[in-house]
Write a protein that holds these residues in place. Structure first.
Motif, PDB file in Angstrom:
ATOM      1  N   PHE A 171      -8.229   5.750   1.522  1.00 53.49           N
ATOM      2  CA  PHE A 171      -7.155   5.587   2.501  1.00 53.49           C
ATOM      3  C   PHE A 171      -7.719   6.004   3.851  1.00 53.49           C
ATOM      4  O   PHE A 171      -8.070   7.162   4.049  1.00 53.49           O
ATOM      5  CB  PHE A 171      -5.974   6.471   2.084  1.00 53.49           C
ATOM      6  CG  PHE A 171      -4.709   6.170   2.812  1.00 53.49           C
ATOM      7  CD1 PHE A 171      -3.911   7.195   3.287  1.00 53.49           C
ATOM      8  CD2 PHE A 171      -4.288   4.863   3.014  1.00 53.49           C
ATOM      9  CE1 PHE A 171      -2.729   6.925   3.958  1.00 53.49           C
ATOM     10  CE2 PHE A 171      -3.116   4.579   3.684  1.00 53.49           C
ATOM     11  CZ  PHE A 171      -2.330   5.618   4.155  1.00 53.49           C
ATOM     12  N   PHE A 193      -9.915  -0.380  -2.397  1.00 52.65           N
ATOM     13  CA  PHE A 193     -10.182   0.080  -3.752  1.00 52.65           C
ATOM     14  C   PHE A 193     -11.614  -0.175  -4.167  1.00 52.65           C
ATOM     15  O   PHE A 193     -12.192  -1.226  -3.869  1.00 52.65           O
ATOM     16  CB  PHE A 193      -9.248  -0.630  -4.747  1.00 52.65           C
ATOM     17  CG  PHE A 193      -7.854  -0.097  -4.704  1.00 52.65           C
ATOM     18  CD1 PHE A 193      -6.888  -0.722  -3.932  1.00 52.65           C
ATOM     19  CD2 PHE A 193      -7.502   1.038  -5.423  1.00 52.65           C
ATOM     20  CE1 PHE A 193      -5.596  -0.226  -3.887  1.00 52.65           C
ATOM     21  CE2 PHE A 193      -6.224   1.537  -5.382  1.00 52.65           C
ATOM     22  CZ  PHE A 193      -5.256   0.900  -4.612  1.00 52.65           C
ATOM     23  N   TYR A 226       1.986   1.819  -3.491  1.00 54.15           N
ATOM     24  CA  TYR A 226       0.938   2.402  -4.334  1.00 54.15           C
ATOM     25  C   TYR A 226       0.842   3.906  -4.114  1.00 54.15           C
ATOM     26  O   TYR A 226       0.739   4.690  -5.065  1.00 54.15           O
ATOM     27  CB  TYR A 226      -0.406   1.734  -4.047  1.00 54.15           C
ATOM     28  CG  TYR A 226      -1.540   2.346  -4.822  1.00 54.15           C
ATOM     29  CD1 TYR A 226      -2.387   3.274  -4.227  1.00 54.15           C
ATOM     30  CD2 TYR A 226      -1.756   2.025  -6.164  1.00 54.15           C
ATOM     31  CE1 TYR A 226      -3.411   3.862  -4.941  1.00 54.15           C
ATOM     32  CE2 TYR A 226      -2.787   2.607  -6.875  1.00 54.15           C
ATOM     33  CZ  TYR A 226      -3.605   3.524  -6.265  1.00 54.15           C
ATOM     34  OH  TYR A 226      -4.617   4.117  -6.984  1.00 54.15           O
ATOM     35  N   LEU A 227       0.894   4.296  -2.847  1.00 55.17           N
ATOM     36  CA  LEU A 227       0.802   5.730  -2.558  1.00 55.17           C
ATOM     37  C   LEU A 227       2.027   6.472  -3.080  1.00 55.17           C
ATOM     38  O   LEU A 227       1.928   7.601  -3.567  1.00 55.17           O
ATOM     39  CB  LEU A 227       0.646   5.949  -1.052  1.00 55.17           C
ATOM     40  CG  LEU A 227      -0.663   5.439  -0.466  1.00 55.17           C
ATOM     41  CD1 LEU A 227      -0.676   5.608   1.038  1.00 55.17           C
ATOM     42  CD2 LEU A 227      -1.845   6.176  -1.062  1.00 55.17           C
ATOM     43  N   ARG A 276       1.489   7.147  -6.675  1.00 53.36           N
ATOM     44  CA  ARG A 276       0.571   8.268  -6.863  1.00 53.36           C
ATOM     45  C   ARG A 276       1.276   9.595  -6.661  1.00 53.36           C
ATOM     46  O   ARG A 276       1.074  10.536  -7.419  1.00 53.36           O
ATOM     47  CB  ARG A 276      -0.594   8.151  -5.879  1.00 53.36           C
ATOM     48  CG  ARG A 276      -1.690   7.284  -6.423  1.00 53.36           C
ATOM     49  CD  ARG A 276      -3.043   7.715  -5.932  1.00 53.36           C
ATOM     50  NE  ARG A 276      -4.073   7.163  -6.774  1.00 53.36           N
ATOM     51  CZ  ARG A 276      -5.103   7.845  -7.256  1.00 53.36           C
ATOM     52  NH1 ARG A 276      -5.236   9.094  -6.960  1.00 53.36           N
ATOM     53  NH2 ARG A 276      -5.993   7.253  -8.010  1.00 53.36           N
ATOM     54  N   LEU A 329      -5.677   0.718   2.989  1.00 55.87           N
ATOM     55  CA  LEU A 329      -6.017   1.174   1.648  1.00 55.87           C
ATOM     56  C   LEU A 329      -7.041   0.204   1.078  1.00 55.87           C
ATOM     57  O   LEU A 329      -6.877  -1.016   1.176  1.00 55.87           O
ATOM     58  CB  LEU A 329      -4.742   1.170   0.791  1.00 55.87           C
ATOM     59  CG  LEU A 329      -4.804   1.766  -0.604  1.00 55.87           C
ATOM     60  CD1 LEU A 329      -5.145   3.232  -0.552  1.00 55.87           C
ATOM     61  CD2 LEU A 329      -3.460   1.581  -1.285  1.00 55.87           C
ATOM     62  N   SER A 338       0.845  -1.208   0.000  1.00 55.05           N
ATOM     63  CA  SER A 338       0.000   0.000   0.000  1.00 55.05           C
ATOM     64  C   SER A 338       0.870   1.243   0.000  1.00 55.05           C
ATOM     65  O   SER A 338       0.564   2.237  -0.660  1.00 55.05           O
ATOM     66  CB  SER A 338      -0.957  -0.011   1.194  1.00 55.05           C
ATOM     67  OG  SER A 338      -0.252   0.088   2.403  1.00 55.05           O
TER      68      SER A 338
END
Lengths: 92, 260
Positions: free
Chosen positions: B220, B168, A58-59, A62, B166, A55
């Motif tokens: 998030f 989705f 992923y951030l 971004r 997180l 995670s």
């Protein structure tokens, strides 16, 4: 939603997110990172604590692609992940 | 109600006064004529003492009556001012009640209002509570007239309070026209909603999807570690996060308090 007619009962009030809304990833630039994360989640039976590294990646994706405001990861709750590489570096 | 009673009393006294004055006049007239008739004297002697006293002190009686009237007038005035003050006070209270109630709600967290003093530095310093595992399930809805295909990409996530997570959602626009959507969310159970904090998500802002476009929408979030301390949450193991997408019309905004 919050239109319950019962007097005195708690009703839900939606709150805006702390850091606002994510801009949409129209071009799927971070899709691969998302796929890695989802795969990790499925393998660990949806246990969040085992997929925190993914995670974070992923951030990071971004942030690199201007899809998220850049922030130090400690502020996003990844302090434990940041301390580990520092420890590893020290050990080495 | 007292008024006619008082009036009757007044008129009775008035008649008595009138009668007395007329008798006095008559007696005086008789005396002037030197007629001091025995009948006149008899009459005088016959009238009871209290009437005599009254006729003698007619002026003082009038003054007393006047004083009494003044007294009543004053008392009425004070009572009226008290009532008027109470009325104005009530109106003022009803205006003051709105901010006072809001303060009270914020202090006690009644009605699910967000407790003031929630800041983002909390995320940095919070410690995950490892022994309390919570299952967060995800739900996605669209409004009847909204044509997007909107669904979560995971059915649930197991996490602990104090740990950021997180999740989705996926949205797809199957139409040939760009569609602008705006979403809101809901957390069940309601009381857990105050501990559910979103750092960043896709809600409350217009999201535009081009024709036949599909996007991943991340959320998030974390659950406040104070969740573990709340006795009302002791038996809560599952929290459901539910998003609903609406089609955004021009110039329409979702009524979110305090969010611009």
């Amino acid at each position: 939603m919050s239109t319950a007619m019962n007097f005195g009962s708690k009703s839900f009030r939606p709150r805006p997110p702390d850091k606002g809304a994510f801009p949409l990833d129209h071009f799927g630039e971070c899709k691969s990172f998302k796929e890695t994360y989802m795969r990790c989640l499925r393998e660990s039976h949806f246990d969040n604590s085992r997929c925190r590294e993914e995670s974070k990646e992923y951030l990071e994706c971004r942030m690199d692609r201007q899809l998220m405001a850049k922030e130090p990861f400690e502020k996003l709750g990844f302090k434990d992940l940041m301390e580990k590489p520092a420890e590893e570096n020290k050990a080495e | 109600m007292l008024l006619p009673f008082l009036l009757r009393g007044c008129t009775a006294k008035h008649y008595v006064q009138q009668a007395l004055s007329s008798t006095r006049l008559c007696v005086n007239y008789c005396n002037i004529r030197g007629l001091a008739t025995s009948s006149g004297q008899l009459f005088l002697r016959r009238t009871p003492q209290r009437f005599l006293n009254q006729s003698r002190g007619a002026k003082t009686h009038k003054r007393k009556h006047q004083n009494q009237e003044d007294d009543w007038k004053k008392r009425n005035k004070t009572v009226l001012t008290y009532i008027a003050a109470a009325g104005v006070g009530m109106i003022g209270l009803s205006y003051a009640a709105v901010p006072l109630y809001r303060l009270y709600c914020q202090a006690t967290g009644l009605g699910g209002t967000a407790v003031a003093g929630h800041n983002t530095d909390h995320v940095e310093t919070m410690k995950p509570i490892r022994d309390r595992i919570i299952k967060v399930t995800f739900n996605a809805d669209t409004h009847a007239s909204m044509q997007w295909n909107f669904r979560p990409q995971q059915s649930e996530i197991y996490l602990v309070p104090g740990e950021t997570a997180l999740a989705f959602y996926k949205a797809r626009n199957p139409t040939d026209k760009p569609v602008i959507g705006i979403s809101t969310y809901n957390v069940v159970p309601f009381e857990a909603g105050q501990y559910f904090n979103k750092i960043q998500c896709f809600c409350f802002e217009e999201q535009r999807l081009n024709p036949h476009e599909e996007v991943d929408m991340p959320v998030f979030f974390y659950i406040d570690p104070e969740f573990d301390d709340d006795p009302r949450m002791a038996r809560v193991d599952t929290i459901t996060l539910s998003y609903t997408f609406f089609e955004a019309k021009e110039g329409q905004r979702l009524p979110v308090p305090g969010y611009s």
